[in-house]
Scaffold this motif. Sequence first.
Motif, PDB file in Angstrom:
ATOM      1  N   UNK A 233       0.806  -1.208   0.000  1.00 41.88           N
ATOM      2  CA  UNK A 233       0.000   0.000   0.000  1.00 41.88           C
ATOM      3  C   UNK A 233       0.845   1.266   0.000  1.00 41.88           C
ATOM      4  N   UNK A 234       2.078   1.171   0.534  1.00 38.19           N
ATOM      5  CA  UNK A 234       2.952   2.335   0.610  1.00 38.19           C
ATOM      6  C   UNK A 234       4.392   1.875   0.699  1.00 38.19           C
ATOM      7  N   UNK A 235       5.290   2.613   0.036  1.00 39.23           N
ATOM      8  CA  UNK A 235       6.719   2.320   0.099  1.00 39.23           C
ATOM      9  C   UNK A 235       7.454   3.620   0.370  1.00 39.23           C
ATOM     10  N   UNK A 236       8.391   3.586   1.327  1.00 41.64           N
ATOM     11  CA  UNK A 236       9.187   4.760   1.650  1.00 41.64           C
ATOM     12  C   UNK A 236      10.652   4.372   1.679  1.00 41.64           C
ATOM     13  N   UNK A 237      11.467   5.115   0.945  1.00 39.92           N
ATOM     14  CA  UNK A 237      12.917   4.918   0.999  1.00 39.92           C
ATOM     15  C   UNK A 237      13.549   6.302   1.129  1.00 39.92           C
TER      16      UNK A 237
ATOM     17  N   UNK B 186       0.705   0.054  -4.723  1.00 42.62           N
ATOM     18  CA  UNK B 186       1.832   0.617  -5.450  1.00 42.62           C
ATOM     19  C   UNK B 186       2.188  -0.363  -6.559  1.00 42.62           C
ATOM     20  N   UNK B 187       2.177   0.110  -7.812  1.00 41.39           N
ATOM     21  CA  UNK B 187       2.457  -0.754  -8.960  1.00 41.39           C
ATOM     22  C   UNK B 187       3.919  -1.202  -8.950  1.00 41.39           C
ATOM     23  N   UNK B 188       4.142  -2.500  -9.115  1.00 41.30           N
ATOM     24  CA  UNK B 188       5.492  -3.046  -9.220  1.00 41.30           C
ATOM     25  C   UNK B 188       6.229  -3.228  -7.909  1.00 41.30           C
ATOM     26  N   UNK B 189       5.637  -2.879  -6.797  1.00 45.30           N
ATOM     27  CA  UNK B 189       6.304  -3.020  -5.509  1.00 45.30           C
ATOM     28  C   UNK B 189       6.036  -4.410  -4.934  1.00 45.30           C
ATOM     29  N   UNK B 190       7.083  -4.994  -4.349  1.00 46.15           N
ATOM     30  CA  UNK B 190       6.970  -6.313  -3.744  1.00 46.15           C
ATOM     31  C   UNK B 190       7.770  -6.349  -2.454  1.00 46.15           C
TER      32      UNK B 190
ATOM     33  N   UNK C 263      11.282  -4.207  -2.501  1.00 46.88           N
ATOM     34  CA  UNK C 263      11.672  -3.727  -3.833  1.00 46.88           C
ATOM     35  C   UNK C 263      10.551  -2.934  -4.461  1.00 46.88           C
ATOM     36  N   UNK C 264      10.934  -1.940  -5.253  1.00 45.32           N
ATOM     37  CA  UNK C 264       9.956  -1.139  -5.993  1.00 45.32           C
ATOM     38  C   UNK C 264      10.514  -0.878  -7.379  1.00 45.32           C
ATOM     39  N   UNK C 265       9.630  -0.808  -8.349  1.00 47.00           N
ATOM     40  CA  UNK C 265      10.058  -0.628  -9.743  1.00 47.00           C
ATOM     41  C   UNK C 265      10.069   0.824 -10.127  1.00 47.00           C
TER      42      UNK C 265
END
Length: 106
Positions: A41-45, A56-60, A104-106
């Motif tokens: 649902x959310x990615x933070x780096x 989030x598209x492509x995030x795993x 990982x995120x694309x």
Amino acid sequence: MSNFAVIKTGGKQYKVSEGDKIRIEKLPNIESGEAVFDDVLMVSSGDDVKIGTPKVEGAKVSARVTKEGRSRKIIVFKYRAKKRYKKKAGHRQHFTEIEITKISQQ
């Protein structure tokens, strides 16, 4: 800020970072000991934050299964005063403990 993600599994949402160990609802059919979560649902780096609509598209998020088991027993007791009604039941929830290995995120 550290890298983290918010994943959805078992009807619940979890904030995870690499190296975290969490207990989630039991995952079915995990023979290899590896799990991949696509419902991110959310990615933070650092300062780069991506929020999905709803995902989030492509995030795993990859994880390694460390343990499976059942949690402690809880007692469910229903009682109605002055009605001679009481009911007692116990419940032990199945769980899978995982360790987050990679976000990982694309």
